[in-house]
Design a protein around this motif. Structure first.
Motif, PDB file in Angstrom:
ATOM      1  N   TRP A 182       3.810   6.768   1.459  1.00 43.33           N
ATOM      2  CA  TRP A 182       3.736   8.244   1.430  1.00 43.33           C
ATOM      3  C   TRP A 182       3.707   8.695  -0.012  1.00 43.33           C
ATOM      4  CZ3 TRP A 182       7.752  10.014  -1.424  1.00 43.33           C
ATOM      5  CH2 TRP A 182       8.987   9.332  -1.363  1.00 43.33           C
ATOM      6  N   LYS A 240       0.857  -1.194   0.000  1.00 40.47           N
ATOM      7  CA  LYS A 240       0.000   0.000   0.000  1.00 40.47           C
ATOM      8  C   LYS A 240       0.892   1.242   0.000  1.00 40.47           C
ATOM      9  CE  LYS A 240      -3.953  -2.231   0.815  1.00 40.47           C
ATOM     10  NZ  LYS A 240      -4.084  -2.995   2.050  1.00 40.47           N
ATOM     11  N   ALA A 286       0.230   3.075   4.991  1.00 44.70           N
ATOM     12  CA  ALA A 286      -1.058   3.588   5.477  1.00 44.70           C
ATOM     13  C   ALA A 286      -1.396   4.964   4.901  1.00 44.70           C
ATOM     14  CB  ALA A 286      -1.034   3.639   7.001  1.00 44.70           C
ATOM     15  N   ALA A 287      -0.705   5.399   3.856  1.00 41.57           N
ATOM     16  CA  ALA A 287      -1.012   6.727   3.294  1.00 41.57           C
ATOM     17  C   ALA A 287      -2.230   6.641   2.383  1.00 41.57           C
ATOM     18  CB  ALA A 287       0.191   7.255   2.526  1.00 41.57           C
ATOM     19  N   GLN A 288      -2.978   7.711   2.329  1.00 42.93           N
ATOM     20  CA  GLN A 288      -4.163   7.778   1.468  1.00 42.93           C
ATOM     21  C   GLN A 288      -3.845   8.703   0.296  1.00 42.93           C
ATOM     22  OE1 GLN A 288      -6.925   6.033   2.656  1.00 42.93           O
ATOM     23  NE2 GLN A 288      -7.836   6.301   0.621  1.00 42.93           N
ATOM     24  N   LEU A 289      -3.936   8.180  -0.909  1.00 39.74           N
ATOM     25  CA  LEU A 289      -3.686   9.019  -2.075  1.00 39.74           C
ATOM     26  C   LEU A 289      -4.941   9.825  -2.410  1.00 39.74           C
ATOM     27  CD1 LEU A 289      -1.662   6.681  -4.466  1.00 39.74           C
ATOM     28  CD2 LEU A 289      -0.833   8.428  -2.907  1.00 39.74           C
ATOM     29  N   ALA A 319      -8.156  11.288  -4.394  1.00 41.77           N
ATOM     30  CA  ALA A 319      -9.134  10.552  -5.202  1.00 41.77           C
ATOM     31  C   ALA A 319      -8.842  10.735  -6.688  1.00 41.77           C
ATOM     32  CB  ALA A 319     -10.532  11.048  -4.884  1.00 41.77           C
TER      33      ALA A 319
END
Ligand code: CA
Length: 638
Positions: free
Chosen positions: A81, A78, A598-601, A603
């Motif tokens: 960063w 996942k 655990a980074a969220q890219l 949308a």
């Protein structure tokens, strides 16, 4: 030379500020920043946590020895960063990673140093490339990366400078002007390093450019040598390392009067330093103008277009060449990655240079003398030549391939069976991995005459149109083989496919974890990074970044954790030509993945609407003519 890293100095200064002590700054422990030299690069396999040079090692394998990420655990891979760049143009850089610091370039040739664990930018450098430089080439203001060597970071700027930055703080150390700023030259390729020198080529093979590679002293920026790949005026030698071979071999392969607006052979992508022979290989582009009948009175091999050329690394003196498309007339750039390996072929140990250029053949070339060992088509449907004659090393060119008076459809076309997108070789599987385009073709439509107009898309044929002004639109041929695109694993020894996995992908990376990673930029998978088993091709993972991933990812490790790192950003020739898959604008990014990241890219933005809303209707012939005018006058910038 500095005695402490920029980061360490900052830490000491911050500590002084915080505590108010008067202790003198202590030299930092650990190596100097970017302390990369030939000895260290030669042992790159001993430090798989780093990605020291463009191709990962001196052989340009694009292979990582890290094996923490495997087909068995890749479902946990996942984003760790991401770093957002300050440009939404195409991103094609291969990052360099040295001791926990990433050095990466972006569109407009900007440079970032980034903390490899946190993704925080440590410094940034903007060479301030003038906007009009964008009009000097075809395929966006991309940069394929930096080089790191002797404590410095080197970048070739789109407007033709080579700049050395202090790796500690990004401050310029020296700048070399590598091209005539008035001429139609650009640099999109990454500099390469070796033998104390920095090697840089340039692009412009559709604009009257004459290819060359320059070598600069890595420490001082002094020009060590320059080697031209196509001839100048025979009466006026260049005073370059190539003068001797121009006179002895090259000029005799060009016919008709000398014209400064002919040439090509640009070295715009792959350059490899081979310490086994202390030589540098340059991979050259197409000839200009495209049709040989306008360039060279319809005859001659036209050295060194579409070739691999070997020169002495220290002096630039010619050693050998192998020309893949003699008399090339089809935009068959031979600029694909050159990959070096020691292979046993027919029971004999060989020092091989493997090459997969646009023309569709997989070449094994002997690095000692440039002789052909073997060549076979790596895609079906190649029509420009029936085969490569093993006795002469020359292609058997189709009799109608030269389109002197009538159009001809040939495969591969100008897009190539494979272009510049990075390829990888795994010493574990002994396979080469590359994006392949089977049955791709172009219809080459002759013009009656050629004239050179600086900056115009005048290639000597009708370009980007389906038919010439004097002919009816050609009817579709139902019997024509359908184009197919796939990730290809190729056995270089047997010259046979090991496996294929369908998809329109881009650059690749092979790892010791039995994986091949590939970016995607051209189809519905635009924006994904995918992974396949290196031995069988089974796709085991895919992730929406969500932005085009054009170049090959790299791998590195920090604190015992393996990362996969890729630049993303829509642009480059393929995306410009495919507005239907373009998303609304988003900034380019550097994205790092690790197990349990655990980074969220951000949308995925909505698809962009049509570029121009037109409600009027036009006759088909007017549309066609408008398209031709747009290509001629507007497409360079819009
Ligand atoms: Ca070209």
């Amino acid at each position: 030379m500095k005695t402490a890293t920029g980061l360490a100095l900052f830490t000491v200064a911050a500590a002084l500020g915080a505590c108010g002590t008067r202790n003198p700054p202590q030299p930092a422990a650990g190596p100097e920043p970017a302390a990369v030299d030939d000895a260290r690069i030669a042992q790159a396999a001993a430090e798989p946590q780093n990605w020291l040079v463009h191709g990962g090692n001196q052989q340009a394998h694009r292979y990582s020895g890290l094996d923490q990420i495997t087909p068995e655990n890749i479902s946990r891979l996942k984003p760790a960063w991401f770093l957002e760049f300050d440009t939404y143009r195409g991103q094609e850089a291969t990052p360099i990673v040295v001791d926990g610091v990433i050095y990466v370039t972006t569109a407009w040739s900007k440079v970032y140093a980034v903390d490899a664990k946190s993704g925080k930018a440590l410094w940034q450098y903007d060479p301030k490339v003038p906007g009009p430089a964008a009009a000097k080439n075809c395929c966006d203001v991309v940069s394929r990366g930096a080089a790191v060597y002797h404590g410095k970071v080197y970048v070739g700027t789109y407007d033709g400078r080579l700049i050395a930055l202090d790796a500690a703080d990004g401050q310029p150390v020296w700048t070399a002007q590598t091209v005539d700023p008035e001429a139609m030259y650009t640099i999109s390729g990454a500099p390469r390093v070796g033998a104390g020198l920095v090697f840089i080529g340039n692009g412009g093979g559709e604009f009257g450019g004459r290819g060359y590679v320059s070598a600069y002293d890595a420490d001082t920026g002094k020009l060590a040598w320059r080697f031209y790949t196509t001839p100048g005026d025979p009466a006026k030698p260049d005073g370059a390392a190539s003068d001797e071979v121009m006179a002895s071999k090259v000029q005799a392969t060009w016919f008709g009067p000398h014209d400064p607006a002919r040439g090509g052979g640009m070295v715009w992508n792959s350059i490899v330093f081979d310490p086994d022979f202390d030589q540098v290989y340059m991979a050259t582009g197409n000839g200009f103008p495209w049709p040989r009948h306008f360039r060279s009175a319809g005859k001659g091999d036209n050295l060194f277009i579409s070739s691999v050329v070997a020169v002495d690394a220290k002096t630039g003196k010619y050693k050998w060449h192998y020309q893949e498309s003699p008399g090339e007339s089809w935009d068959h750039d031979s600029v694909a990655d050159m990959i070096l390996a020691d292979l046993t072929i027919n029971g004999e140990a060989r020092k091989v240079l493997m090459h997969t250029p646009k023309n569709g053949f997989f070449y094994n070339i002997d690095r000692r003398d440039g002789k052909l060992i073997s060549a076979e088509p790596f895609v079906p449907g190649v029509t420009w030549a029936s085969r490569i004659d093993p006795a002469t090393g020359r292609p058997v060119v189709a009799p109608n391939a030269y389109y002197t008076d009538k159009p001809v459809r040939l495969s591969p076309g100008e897009g190539g069976a494979h272009s510049w997108q990075p390829t990888a070789f795994s010493p574990k599987t002994r396979l080469m991995y590359l994006q392949a385009n089977a049955n791709s073709s172009s219809r080459y439509i002759p013009r009656k005459e050629f004239r050179y107009v600086k900056g115009m898309d005048y290639l000597g044929l009708y370009h980007f149109v389906q038919h010439g002004p004097d002919e009816a639109p050609p009817k579709p041929d139902p019997s024509a083989p359908k184009p197919e695109t796939y990730l290809l694993a190729w056995d270089p020894v047997t010259q046979k496919a090991a496996w294929k996995s369908p998809g329109a992908g881009a650059g690749v990376l092979a790892t010791a974890g039995n994986l091949v990673f590939q970016g995607h930029s051209r189809d519905v998978q635009m924006g994904s990074l995918s992974a396949h088993r290196a031995d069988t091709g089974e796709q085991v993972w895919s992730f929406e970044t969500p932005n085009a991933v054009i170049t090959g990812p790299v791998s590195y490790a920090v604190d015992g954790e393996q990362y996969i790192l890729a630049t993303s950003g829509a642009g480059g020739g393929a995306i410009i030509a495919s507005p239907q898959v373009m998303r609304q604008r988003q900034m380019g990014r550097l994205v790092a993945f690790k197990l349990d990241g655990a980074a969220q890219l951000p949308a995925d933005p909505a698809p962009a609407g049509p570029m121009v809303q037109v409600t009027q209707t036009f006759a088909a012939a007017d549309v066609e003519r408008g398209k031709a005018l747009w290509v001629e006058f507007c497409a360079r910038c819009h």
